[in-house]
Design a protein around this motif. Structure first.
Motif, PDB file in Angstrom:
ATOM      1  N   ALA A 243     -28.173  45.927 -17.901  1.00 19.44           N
ATOM      2  CA  ALA A 243     -27.183  46.132 -16.847  1.00 19.44           C
ATOM      3  C   ALA A 243     -27.243  45.014 -15.812  1.00 19.44           C
ATOM      4  O   ALA A 243     -26.199  44.519 -15.358  1.00 19.44           O
ATOM      5  CB  ALA A 243     -27.412  47.489 -16.173  1.00 19.44           C
ATOM      6  N   ALA A 244     -28.458  44.603 -15.447  1.00 20.90           N
ATOM      7  CA  ALA A 244     -28.615  43.527 -14.468  1.00 20.90           C
ATOM      8  C   ALA A 244     -28.046  42.222 -14.985  1.00 20.90           C
ATOM      9  O   ALA A 244     -27.387  41.477 -14.248  1.00 20.90           O
ATOM     10  CB  ALA A 244     -30.094  43.360 -14.102  1.00 20.90           C
ATOM     11  N   VAL A 245     -28.284  41.925 -16.261  1.00 22.34           N
ATOM     12  CA  VAL A 245     -27.776  40.679 -16.851  1.00 22.34           C
ATOM     13  C   VAL A 245     -26.251  40.692 -16.911  1.00 22.34           C
ATOM     14  O   VAL A 245     -25.602  39.677 -16.620  1.00 22.34           O
ATOM     15  CB  VAL A 245     -28.383  40.478 -18.254  1.00 22.34           C
ATOM     16  N   VAL A 246     -25.661  41.819 -17.285  1.00 19.11           N
ATOM     17  CA  VAL A 246     -24.200  41.910 -17.337  1.00 19.11           C
ATOM     18  C   VAL A 246     -23.597  41.739 -15.950  1.00 19.11           C
ATOM     19  O   VAL A 246     -22.617  41.004 -15.761  1.00 19.11           O
ATOM     20  CB  VAL A 246     -23.766  43.248 -17.960  1.00 19.11           C
ATOM     21  N   LEU A 247     -24.177  42.397 -14.952  1.00 19.52           N
ATOM     22  CA  LEU A 247     -23.679  42.260 -13.585  1.00 19.52           C
ATOM     23  C   LEU A 247     -23.735  40.813 -13.119  1.00 19.52           C
ATOM     24  O   LEU A 247     -22.776  40.287 -12.542  1.00 19.52           O
ATOM     25  CB  LEU A 247     -24.498  43.150 -12.644  1.00 19.52           C
ATOM     26  N   CYS A 248     -24.855  40.163 -13.389  1.00 23.37           N
ATOM     27  CA  CYS A 248     -25.014  38.768 -12.975  1.00 23.37           C
ATOM     28  C   CYS A 248     -24.065  37.862 -13.754  1.00 23.37           C
ATOM     29  O   CYS A 248     -23.391  36.998 -13.165  1.00 23.37           O
ATOM     30  CB  CYS A 248     -26.465  38.335 -13.189  1.00 23.37           C
ATOM     31  N   GLY A 249     -23.994  38.024 -15.080  1.00 27.50           N
ATOM     32  CA  GLY A 249     -23.166  37.155 -15.894  1.00 27.50           C
ATOM     33  C   GLY A 249     -21.694  37.241 -15.539  1.00 27.50           C
ATOM     34  O   GLY A 249     -21.012  36.220 -15.419  1.00 27.50           O
ATOM     35  N   VAL A 250     -21.188  38.447 -15.338  1.00 32.01           N
ATOM     36  CA  VAL A 250     -19.777  38.612 -14.985  1.00 32.01           C
ATOM     37  C   VAL A 250     -19.505  38.048 -13.596  1.00 32.01           C
ATOM     38  O   VAL A 250     -18.467  37.400 -13.366  1.00 32.01           O
ATOM     39  CB  VAL A 250     -19.385  40.098 -15.063  1.00 32.01           C
ATOM     40  N   ALA A 251     -20.428  38.275 -12.662  1.00 37.13           N
ATOM     41  CA  ALA A 251     -20.251  37.728 -11.310  1.00 37.13           C
ATOM     42  C   ALA A 251     -20.204  36.205 -11.335  1.00 37.13           C
ATOM     43  O   ALA A 251     -19.381  35.585 -10.646  1.00 37.13           O
ATOM     44  CB  ALA A 251     -21.378  38.209 -10.396  1.00 37.13           C
ATOM     45  N   VAL A 252     -21.068  35.587 -12.125  1.00 40.89           N
ATOM     46  CA  VAL A 252     -21.065  34.127 -12.238  1.00 40.89           C
ATOM     47  C   VAL A 252     -19.786  33.638 -12.895  1.00 40.89           C
ATOM     48  O   VAL A 252     -19.193  32.630 -12.482  1.00 40.89           O
ATOM     49  CB  VAL A 252     -22.298  33.649 -13.035  1.00 40.89           C
ATOM     50  N   ALA A 253     -19.323  34.349 -13.914  1.00 44.59           N
ATOM     51  CA  ALA A 253     -18.113  33.932 -14.622  1.00 44.59           C
ATOM     52  C   ALA A 253     -16.906  33.911 -13.697  1.00 44.59           C
ATOM     53  O   ALA A 253     -16.045  33.030 -13.803  1.00 44.59           O
ATOM     54  CB  ALA A 253     -17.851  34.867 -15.804  1.00 44.59           C
ATOM     55  N   VAL A 254     -16.823  34.848 -12.765  1.00 41.27           N
ATOM     56  CA  VAL A 254     -15.632  34.965 -11.926  1.00 41.27           C
ATOM     57  C   VAL A 254     -15.765  34.236 -10.596  1.00 41.27           C
ATOM     58  O   VAL A 254     -14.762  33.840  -9.993  1.00 41.27           O
ATOM     59  CB  VAL A 254     -15.302  36.456 -11.682  1.00 41.27           C
ATOM     60  N   ALA A 255     -17.004  34.024 -10.116  1.00 39.71           N
ATOM     61  CA  ALA A 255     -17.178  33.447  -8.787  1.00 39.71           C
ATOM     62  C   ALA A 255     -18.157  32.290  -8.731  1.00 39.71           C
ATOM     63  O   ALA A 255     -18.363  31.722  -7.651  1.00 39.71           O
ATOM     64  CB  ALA A 255     -17.642  34.528  -7.800  1.00 39.71           C
ATOM     65  N   GLY A 256     -18.781  31.937  -9.845  1.00 36.45           N
ATOM     66  CA  GLY A 256     -19.761  30.869  -9.807  1.00 36.45           C
ATOM     67  C   GLY A 256     -21.142  31.384  -9.433  1.00 36.45           C
ATOM     68  O   GLY A 256     -21.315  32.550  -9.073  1.00 36.45           O
ATOM     69  N   PRO A 257     -22.149  30.526  -9.477  1.00 33.99           N
ATOM     70  CA  PRO A 257     -23.532  30.945  -9.197  1.00 33.99           C
ATOM     71  C   PRO A 257     -23.817  31.070  -7.701  1.00 33.99           C
ATOM     72  O   PRO A 257     -24.200  30.111  -7.036  1.00 33.99           O
ATOM     73  CB  PRO A 257     -24.371  29.821  -9.827  1.00 33.99           C
ATOM     74  N   ILE A 258     -23.620  32.245  -7.157  1.00 32.39           N
ATOM     75  CA  ILE A 258     -23.895  32.521  -5.743  1.00 32.39           C
ATOM     76  C   ILE A 258     -25.320  33.053  -5.630  1.00 32.39           C
ATOM     77  O   ILE A 258     -25.666  34.057  -6.255  1.00 32.39           O
ATOM     78  CB  ILE A 258     -22.892  33.535  -5.176  1.00 32.39           C
TER      79      ILE A 258
END
Length: 334
Positions: A243-258
């Protein structure tokens, strides 16, 4: 939970939601272009006739995306800290965000990938590969996966991924312009179509993360004691990590590495209401959404008429906090 503790938790939830609502209003009302209350109301009614109304109509999806990404990163960081029992765990510090970025850049540069769904899938796969690699490297040697070894392995892996991203982009002038702001991290390109695509994935992953809260509490006791109390340690760790990896991966895909949202927010919430993940995780989502919304609004206000990308502001905030955590001798594990 005792009555007093329950009241404190409910109070902080209400305060967090109220602050989030106020920040959402501020994000819509303030920016590089000044607007009036009438412009805001007209934009909410669907009008885009004037420049001010058009600006407000673009700020609304931007605000929603900032809230979604902030909540996702905060939940991801809290889950990573629980799974690894590492107070330094964070998608950025462990290199997971950088792995997602590298995977997306490679897929676009070498395979011509386009589309929101392929981007999310590739980003999640990249984040998962790096997460497994960092944990495997950090587990080598005496003592297993200690906070220091995980942080060092994550920092080295993240630096390598960032260097590879630059190596892929520099010879390709045609795509580097599209990635120069994405690499920093920001929500300026928000659209309702992108929000509609990522929201279901983020909601499902967040629900899985919240559903693992009781198991995360067991992990804090140590694997042996948790297993002795009947907890399935391996299953809890795999589900929460996924779950943590999916949350991080999708967030990066849409907004970049914050960076640093996943580090700062869980620690702040633990100090407010305690370490019980059943109550801390929802508050982390609220505070993460509020923090990223506030950072995005601040970046649009302090550099008028230009903007400071939100990834820069979160780094400025998070770096001193990271140093403070490292220097705390008492915080060795969760």
């Amino acid at each position: 939970m005792r009555r007093g503790a329950a009241i404190r938790v409910a109070l902080w939830w209400c305060v967090g939601l109220a602050v989030l609502a106020l920040l959402g209003i501020a994000s819509v009302a303030f920016g590089s272009l000044g607007v009036t209350l009438g412009d805001v109301l007209s934009a909410f009614g669907g009008s885009t006739e004037t420049v001010a109304e058009a600006a407000v109509s673009k700020r609304i999806p931007r605000t929603v995306l900032a809230m979604l990404v902030g909540a996702a990163l905060a939940l991801s960081g809290a889950a990573m800290q629980a799974v690894t029992r590492n107070p330094l765990a964070d998608p950025g510090i462990l290199g997971v965000s950088s792995g997602a970025s590298l995977a997306v850049v490679i897929a676009i540069a070498f395979f011509g990938m386009s589309g929101a769904y392929p981007t999310m899938i590739v980003a999640v796969c990249g984040a998962a590969i790096v997460a497994v690699f960092v944990y495997a490297v950090g587990s080598l040697g005496r003592g297993g996966a200690t906070p220091l070894k995980l942080a060092l392995a994550g920092a080295a892996t993240g630096a390598a991924c960032i260097s590879l991203v630059s190596a892929v982009l520099l010879p390709r002038i045609d795509i580097i312009k599209n990635f120069q702001f994405w690499q920093i991290g920001g929500v300026g390109g928000a659209t309702w179509d992108r929000i509609a695509i990522v929201t279901p994935v983020l909601v499902v992953a967040a629900l899985v993360c919240l559903g693992s809260a009781r198991g995360m509490n067991s992990l804090a006791l140590g694997d042996d004691l948790a297993a002795g109390l009947g907890a399935n340690v391996a299953r809890t760790r795999i589900i929460a990590s996924a779950a943590a990896v999916v949350l991080c991966g999708v967030a990066v895909a849409v907004a970049g590495p914050i960076g640093f949202i996943g580090l700062v927010v869980p620690h702040a919430c633990r100090m407010l209401i305690g370490p019980d993940h059943r109550w801390m995780l929802p508050l982390s989502a609220i505070v993460g959404a509020a923090l990223l919304t506030a950072a995005d609004t601040l970046g649009r206000v302090i550099a008028r008429p230009e903007e400071i990308e939100v990834g820069i502001l979160t780094a400025v905030l998070g770096a001193p906090f990271f140093i403070w955590i490292v220097r705390r001798q008492k915080v060795r594990e969760l």
